[in-house]
Design a protein around this motif. Sequence first.
Motif, PDB file in Angstrom:
ATOM      1  N   THR A  84      17.100  25.640  23.364  1.00 42.25           N
ATOM      2  CA  THR A  84      15.747  25.084  23.250  1.00 42.25           C
ATOM      3  C   THR A  84      15.568  23.881  24.166  1.00 42.25           C
ATOM      4  N   ASN A  85      14.323  23.587  24.458  1.00 38.20           N
ATOM      5  CA  ASN A  85      13.945  22.333  25.117  1.00 38.20           C
ATOM      6  C   ASN A  85      13.086  21.540  24.151  1.00 38.20           C
ATOM      7  N   ILE A  86      13.399  20.272  24.004  1.00 38.13           N
ATOM      8  CA  ILE A  86      12.637  19.393  23.134  1.00 38.13           C
ATOM      9  C   ILE A  86      11.836  18.424  24.001  1.00 38.13           C
ATOM     10  N   ALA A  87      10.515  18.489  23.896  1.00 40.16           N
ATOM     11  CA  ALA A  87       9.646  17.531  24.596  1.00 40.16           C
ATOM     12  C   ALA A  87       9.234  16.470  23.595  1.00 40.16           C
ATOM     13  N   LEU A  88       9.484  15.221  23.926  1.00 37.16           N
ATOM     14  CA  LEU A  88       9.170  14.136  23.007  1.00 37.16           C
ATOM     15  C   LEU A  88       8.721  12.907  23.768  1.00 37.16           C
ATOM     16  N   THR A  89       8.139  11.988  23.048  1.00 36.85           N
ATOM     17  CA  THR A  89       7.707  10.733  23.656  1.00 36.85           C
ATOM     18  C   THR A  89       8.408   9.578  22.962  1.00 36.85           C
ATOM     19  N   ARG A  90       9.084   8.770  23.762  1.00 40.81           N
ATOM     20  CA  ARG A  90       9.791   7.595  23.232  1.00 40.81           C
ATOM     21  C   ARG A  90       9.348   6.370  24.012  1.00 40.81           C
ATOM     22  N   ASP A  91       8.869   5.366  23.298  1.00 31.30           N
ATOM     23  CA  ASP A  91       8.430   4.127  23.936  1.00 31.30           C
ATOM     24  C   ASP A  91       7.432   4.401  25.051  1.00 31.30           C
ATOM     25  N   GLY A  92       6.552   5.375  24.822  1.00 28.80           N
ATOM     26  CA  GLY A  92       5.519   5.686  25.784  1.00 28.80           C
ATOM     27  C   GLY A  92       5.965   6.554  26.948  1.00 28.80           C
ATOM     28  N   LYS A  93       7.223   6.961  26.942  1.00 27.38           N
ATOM     29  CA  LYS A  93       7.742   7.771  28.039  1.00 27.38           C
ATOM     30  C   LYS A  93       8.032   9.196  27.568  1.00 27.38           C
ATOM     31  N   ALA A  94       7.638  10.159  28.379  1.00 26.98           N
ATOM     32  CA  ALA A  94       7.880  11.569  28.058  1.00 26.98           C
ATOM     33  C   ALA A  94       9.310  11.947  28.446  1.00 26.98           C
ATOM     34  N   GLU A  95       9.971  12.698  27.582  1.00 25.15           N
ATOM     35  CA  GLU A  95      11.328  13.157  27.848  1.00 25.15           C
ATOM     36  C   GLU A  95      11.452  14.625  27.468  1.00 25.15           C
ATOM     37  N   VAL A  96      12.328  15.329  28.167  1.00 30.10           N
ATOM     38  CA  VAL A  96      12.652  16.701  27.810  1.00 30.10           C
ATOM     39  C   VAL A  96      14.164  16.798  27.680  1.00 30.10           C
ATOM     40  N   VAL A  97      14.621  17.255  26.528  1.00 26.99           N
ATOM     41  CA  VAL A  97      16.048  17.332  26.245  1.00 26.99           C
ATOM     42  C   VAL A  97      16.429  18.776  25.930  1.00 26.99           C
ATOM     43  N   GLU A  98      17.507  19.254  26.536  1.00 28.83           N
ATOM     44  CA  GLU A  98      17.994  20.585  26.178  1.00 28.83           C
ATOM     45  C   GLU A  98      18.871  20.477  24.943  1.00 28.83           C
ATOM     46  N   VAL A  99      18.524  21.241  23.921  1.00 29.45           N
ATOM     47  CA  VAL A  99      19.301  21.247  22.687  1.00 29.45           C
ATOM     48  C   VAL A  99      19.661  22.688  22.360  1.00 29.45           C
ATOM     49  N   VAL A 100      20.950  22.937  22.195  1.00 31.48           N
ATOM     50  CA  VAL A 100      21.439  24.281  21.888  1.00 31.48           C
ATOM     51  C   VAL A 100      21.923  24.304  20.442  1.00 31.48           C
ATOM     52  N   TYR A 101      21.391  25.219  19.660  1.00 33.41           N
ATOM     53  CA  TYR A 101      21.794  25.377  18.267  1.00 33.41           C
ATOM     54  C   TYR A 101      22.765  26.552  18.182  1.00 33.41           C
ATOM     55  N   VAL A 102      24.000  26.259  17.819  1.00 34.03           N
ATOM     56  CA  VAL A 102      25.005  27.306  17.665  1.00 34.03           C
ATOM     57  C   VAL A 102      24.894  27.855  16.249  1.00 34.03           C
ATOM     58  N   MET A 103      24.669  29.162  16.137  1.00 30.69           N
ATOM     59  CA  MET A 103      24.425  29.769  14.835  1.00 30.69           C
ATOM     60  C   MET A 103      25.429  30.890  14.570  1.00 30.69           C
ATOM     61  N   HIS A 104      25.761  31.076  13.297  1.00 35.82           N
ATOM     62  CA  HIS A 104      26.649  32.164  12.919  1.00 35.82           C
ATOM     63  C   HIS A 104      26.065  32.903  11.725  1.00 35.82           C
ATOM     64  N   ALA A 105      26.486  34.149  11.564  1.00 37.20           N
ATOM     65  CA  ALA A 105      25.945  34.990  10.500  1.00 37.20           C
ATOM     66  C   ALA A 105      26.474  34.544   9.142  1.00 37.20           C
ATOM     67  N   VAL A 106      25.553  34.400   8.202  1.00 39.85           N
ATOM     68  CA  VAL A 106      25.891  34.088   6.807  1.00 39.85           C
ATOM     69  C   VAL A 106      25.128  35.095   5.953  1.00 39.85           C
ATOM     70  N   GLY A 107      25.839  36.090   5.455  1.00 38.44           N
ATOM     71  CA  GLY A 107      25.166  37.167   4.738  1.00 38.44           C
ATOM     72  C   GLY A 107      24.254  37.929   5.681  1.00 38.44           C
ATOM     73  N   ASP A 108      22.979  38.009   5.316  1.00 36.14           N
ATOM     74  CA  ASP A 108      22.043  38.761   6.138  1.00 36.14           C
ATOM     75  C   ASP A 108      21.137  37.858   6.975  1.00 36.14           C
ATOM     76  N   THR A 109      21.587  36.609   7.193  1.00 37.72           N
ATOM     77  CA  THR A 109      20.787  35.685   7.995  1.00 37.72           C
ATOM     78  C   THR A 109      21.693  34.896   8.934  1.00 37.72           C
ATOM     79  N   TRP A 110      21.101  33.913   9.617  1.00 32.51           N
ATOM     80  CA  TRP A 110      21.841  33.045  10.534  1.00 32.51           C
ATOM     81  C   TRP A 110      21.665  31.592  10.110  1.00 32.51           C
ATOM     82  N   LYS A 111      22.735  30.792  10.282  1.00 28.64           N
ATOM     83  CA  LYS A 111      22.644  29.361   9.989  1.00 28.64           C
ATOM     84  C   LYS A 111      23.307  28.556  11.111  1.00 28.64           C
ATOM     85  N   VAL A 112      22.858  27.312  11.229  1.00 28.59           N
ATOM     86  CA  VAL A 112      23.357  26.419  12.276  1.00 28.59           C
ATOM     87  C   VAL A 112      24.719  25.850  11.903  1.00 28.59           C
TER      88      VAL A 112
END
Length: 211
Positions: free
Chosen positions: A138-166
Amino acid sequence: MPNSARSLIAGFALSFVSAVAFLGHAPAAAAATPTVTPSAVFKERHSKVLELVKKRADPETLAKEVDQLLDYKALAEASLGGPARYANKCAPRCAEFEALLTKLIRENYLKRLRSDKKYELTIVGEEAKVGGDMRVITNIALTRDGKAEVVEVVYVMHAVGDTWKVEDIITDGVSLAKNYKFEFNKIIRDKGVDELILRLDNKLVELAKKN
């Protein structure tokens, strides 16, 4: 990477006093493969949490939704070096350790979502890891102290039963799991599990005062 950006999603880091960890977990026993993609699960769960935060939902409702996204057991085991080492590292206070860690993960996750005036998450894609885990990029677009930032955030997920969790979060290439594992083990090595639990407990009290 700017400290402000890392603190947004990475919020669980040791600026937050050794709070969490991911990575390393016991293989799931003969569970059905999820029929929904990890990115779809993540988008649904994360969007629901964000919506509830904006609506100022009650703490219990928020907690239940966050709990659908994060695998606390895997996180607790990972923070002490994996399931094979977990019991030896936290005994005889494993249950207490896991309970505190769960609360801190949840509260810090919510705190970061509440604290940002602008927050946009875009799912870029997903990729498979060796062993069956998946990375939701994912890319996270946010504003901090009036400045725009884009941060790459990767969520590693694994199967838990019939769904996925981080089970891990990687911010601009930095794995939280590895950072927490280092910090937790250092505290236990130097001062023991009682000190680790004390720090987690103190941090929980500190977060409660700020809410």
